[in-house]
Enzyme design. Structure first.
Site, PDB file in Angstrom:
ATOM      1  N   TYR A  41     -37.034 -51.699 -79.585  1.00  0.00           N
ATOM      2  CA  TYR A  41     -37.530 -52.445 -78.432  1.00  0.00           C
ATOM      3  C   TYR A  41     -36.475 -52.523 -77.319  1.00  0.00           C
ATOM      4  O   TYR A  41     -35.300 -52.711 -77.572  1.00  0.00           O
ATOM      5  CB  TYR A  41     -37.923 -53.877 -78.851  1.00  0.00           C
ATOM      6  CG  TYR A  41     -38.949 -54.478 -77.924  1.00  0.00           C
ATOM      7  CD1 TYR A  41     -40.306 -54.405 -78.213  1.00  0.00           C
ATOM      8  CD2 TYR A  41     -38.567 -55.075 -76.731  1.00  0.00           C
ATOM      9  CE1 TYR A  41     -41.248 -54.931 -77.349  1.00  0.00           C
ATOM     10  CE2 TYR A  41     -39.503 -55.607 -75.855  1.00  0.00           C
ATOM     11  CZ  TYR A  41     -40.840 -55.527 -76.176  1.00  0.00           C
ATOM     12  OH  TYR A  41     -41.772 -56.044 -75.309  1.00  0.00           O
ATOM     13  N   GLU A  54     -39.469 -61.574 -74.592  1.00  0.00           N
ATOM     14  CA  GLU A  54     -39.857 -60.309 -75.231  1.00  0.00           C
ATOM     15  C   GLU A  54     -39.185 -60.081 -76.567  1.00  0.00           C
ATOM     16  O   GLU A  54     -39.726 -59.443 -77.454  1.00  0.00           O
ATOM     17  CB  GLU A  54     -39.411 -59.139 -74.345  1.00  0.00           C
ATOM     18  CG  GLU A  54     -40.346 -58.781 -73.282  1.00  0.00           C
ATOM     19  CD  GLU A  54     -39.861 -57.525 -72.594  1.00  0.00           C
ATOM     20  OE1 GLU A  54     -40.266 -56.433 -72.992  1.00  0.00           O
ATOM     21  OE2 GLU A  54     -39.078 -57.647 -71.622  1.00  0.00           O
ATOM     22  N   LYS A  88     -42.816 -40.860 -73.110  1.00  0.00           N
ATOM     23  CA  LYS A  88     -42.955 -42.282 -73.398  1.00  0.00           C
ATOM     24  C   LYS A  88     -44.411 -42.680 -73.602  1.00  0.00           C
ATOM     25  O   LYS A  88     -45.293 -42.273 -72.848  1.00  0.00           O
ATOM     26  CB  LYS A  88     -42.397 -43.060 -72.203  1.00  0.00           C
ATOM     27  CG  LYS A  88     -42.661 -44.551 -72.223  1.00  0.00           C
ATOM     28  CD  LYS A  88     -41.732 -45.227 -73.195  1.00  0.00           C
ATOM     29  CE  LYS A  88     -42.257 -46.606 -73.570  1.00  0.00           C
ATOM     30  NZ  LYS A  88     -41.499 -47.146 -74.703  1.00  0.00           N
TER      31      LYS A  88
END
Ligand code: AMP
Ligand code: MG
Length: 506
Positions: free
Chosen positions: A341, A375, A436
């Site tokens: 992440y 996040e 991506k």
């Protein structure tokens, strides 16, 4: 070296003068709870610790100072080198306590970790986040009392004056403030006066390096970041088969010194990245598992995502929803989970065009605005009893990635060139050059959330606003009002929002 879970994964703590405060611990994070109460003269300390195994290393006391730390440090060896020979700190809280002794509040500038700290030194309370605020920390304060928690819902109902320096107000929780990233907030418990110290800011300058030096820099930093996070148990890496998570998996294999590591990929009946993740798992000889979730089950976890992440940001919730489901389904036993992440933020990976000026604008903007989105919150995996950690947001990795000039990020027609090149020898070529795909896309989450609202009658032009209204309603219920997310009827929430939407259009 880190073990499966940190000593403490969360807390609710209060320091008060003369009267003891009643605490109402409410955590989305799973874990055992230990209550600590101490009276120190006229001051009362009341702590509820959330932990997996023994919480001993999370609380340290000496003289009139107590340090409580949820999470973990990653540069322990460096920190130990600063202490007198033979000083044997027995845990991360003890290490911070010893450093406070020599460096005062500046001790927090030395730490590379994933943590939230609450400390009391005499009449002062100290609250601190790690460089990037990856473990959210919330506070209420008024003269005579300071209360802090790693989940805002635990502070609903405690009274505070709000408007504290170094913090931001929380939606639907009057008086509750969230500490900013890379901040130490010092509060005089008796009088309420505050002082803010900044311990980290994203680098603004950019380094110009030869290609090989840049790729070496990135690989070495990431290797250290992964090694510091790889426990003594078998690590688990959640992989999509993209370059970010695959790089972490490859370096975790290296750090695991011959132990077979676990990898896990999730998908829905409509969307998955299983072939891409499988390719990487095969290449690295991991013990790999796929989890298929129905789109309906995915959406049913929206309340749980808001409950865990305590945010109403639509983009963030769409990224985090599939991961919430993944963590809830991962394993029965508590695991240390590594993710890929956050690599796109310093590398501009979501930015798919090659102009360097525009790429740098995106990177600078994202690095200036990540704070407060939650996040990276560990609560997301803690709802499944796990501890997650994100090597790309290691302080040294983040400093290295952010500070590279844009032409090293986009180069030879490739996005994230420096990372792809750094990891080229570790991964199959198709993985190295794979474009991506965001987790919200790869799992079909964004599309499924949109369809839910469109089916309820929301016009396409109002989708984004309607999503935000749904999340605000969920936040009020599961965070501000303390309802359990299992008790929330999502269809009912959506219908109410849709009704309001169609009225406002007609
Ligand atoms: P992304 O938005 O693709 O960068 O996703 C962020 C991180 O979430 C990745 O680096 C992975 O660690 C994890 N992740 C994303 N998609 C999946 C998936 N389908 N299965 C398991 N983990 C995933
Ligand atoms: Mg992806």
């Amino acid at each position: 070296m880190t073990t499966t879970l940190p000593a403490a994964t969360g807390f609710l703590a209060a320091a008060s003068q003369d009267t003891e405060i009643a605490l109402r611990p409410t955590f989305a994070a799973q874990g055992s709870r230990t209550v600590v109460r101490e009276n120190r003269g006229r001051q009362h300390l009341h702590i509820v610790l959330l932990h997996g195994a023994a919480p001993d290393g999370s609380l340290a006391r000496r003289g009139d100072t107590a340090v409580l730390l949820a999470g973990e440090l990653y540069n322990q060896a460096d920190l130990h080198s600063l202490l007198p020979d033979g000083f044997g700190a027995s845990g991360d809280a003890d290490l911070v306590l010893a450093l406070l002794d020599s460096y005062g509040v500046h001790a927090f500038r030395l730490l590379n970790g994933r943590f939230a700290v609450f400390a009391v030194a005499g009449n002062r309370a100290l609250l601190a986040t790690d460089h990037a605020g990856t473990v959210p920390l919330y506070v209420t304060a008024r003269p005579g009392q300071v209360t802090a928690a790693t989940e805002a819902k635990s502070l609903a109902g405690t009274s505070g004056t709000g408007g504290l320096a170094g913090t931001r107000p929380m939606y639907a929780l009057p008086g509750v403030c969230q500490l900013k990233a890379g901040v130490v907030l010092e509060i005089d418990i008796v009088g309420g006066m505050t002082d803010v110290h900044h311990t980290w800011k994203p680098p603004l300058g950019r380094r110009i390096l030869p290609e090989a030096d840049a790729t070496d820099l990135v690989r070495d930093a990431l290797r250290r970041g992964v090694r510091a996070r790889t426990g003594t148990d078998t690590p688990l890496v959640v992989i999509s088969g993209g370059i970010d998570s695959s790089s972490i998996a490859a370096l975790a294999v290296e750090a695991a010194d011959g132990r077979t590591i676990d990898t896990l990929a999730m998908g829905t009946e409509r969307h998955n990245e299983f072939p891409e993740a499988g390719l990487v798992a095969n290449h690295l000889s991991t013990r790999h598992r796929e989890i298929v979730v129905s789109t309906a089950d995915l959406l049913a976890r929206l309340p749980h995502t808001v409950w865990a992440a305590e945010t109403t940001n639509v983009d963030i919730v769409e990224y985090l929803l599939p991961l919430t489901v993944l963590y809830l389904r991962a394993d029965e036993t508590s695991r240390r989970i590594l993710t890929g992440y956050g690599a796109d933020i310093p590398l501009g990976g979501m930015h798919r065009e090659g102009r360097l000026h525009a790429l740098e604008t995106a990177v600078s903007h994202d690095m200036a605005t990540f704070d407060g989105l939650n996040e990276m919150t560990p609560v997301l995996s803690a709802v499944g009893g796990h501890w997650s950690t994100h090597p790309f947001w290691d302080r040294e990795v983040l400093d290295a990635l952010t500070s590279l000039e844009a032409g090293l990020k986009h180069r030879h027609g490739r996005d994230k060139w420096v990372l792809r090149t750094a990891m080229a020898d570790f991964l199959p070529h198709p993985t190295v050059i794979r474009p991506k795909l965001g987790v919200h896309e790869g799992s079909g989450t964004t599309a499924a959330f949109s369809a839910l609202l469109v089916d309820a009658g929301v016009p396409a032009s109002h989708l984004r606003h309607a999503k935000h209204l749904v999340l605000q309603t969920l936040f009020r219920r599961v965070v501000a009002n303390g309802e359990h997310p299992d008790a929330v009827d999502l269809a009912d929430v959506v219908d109410k929002v849709a009704g309001r939407q169609s009225q406002s259009v007609s």
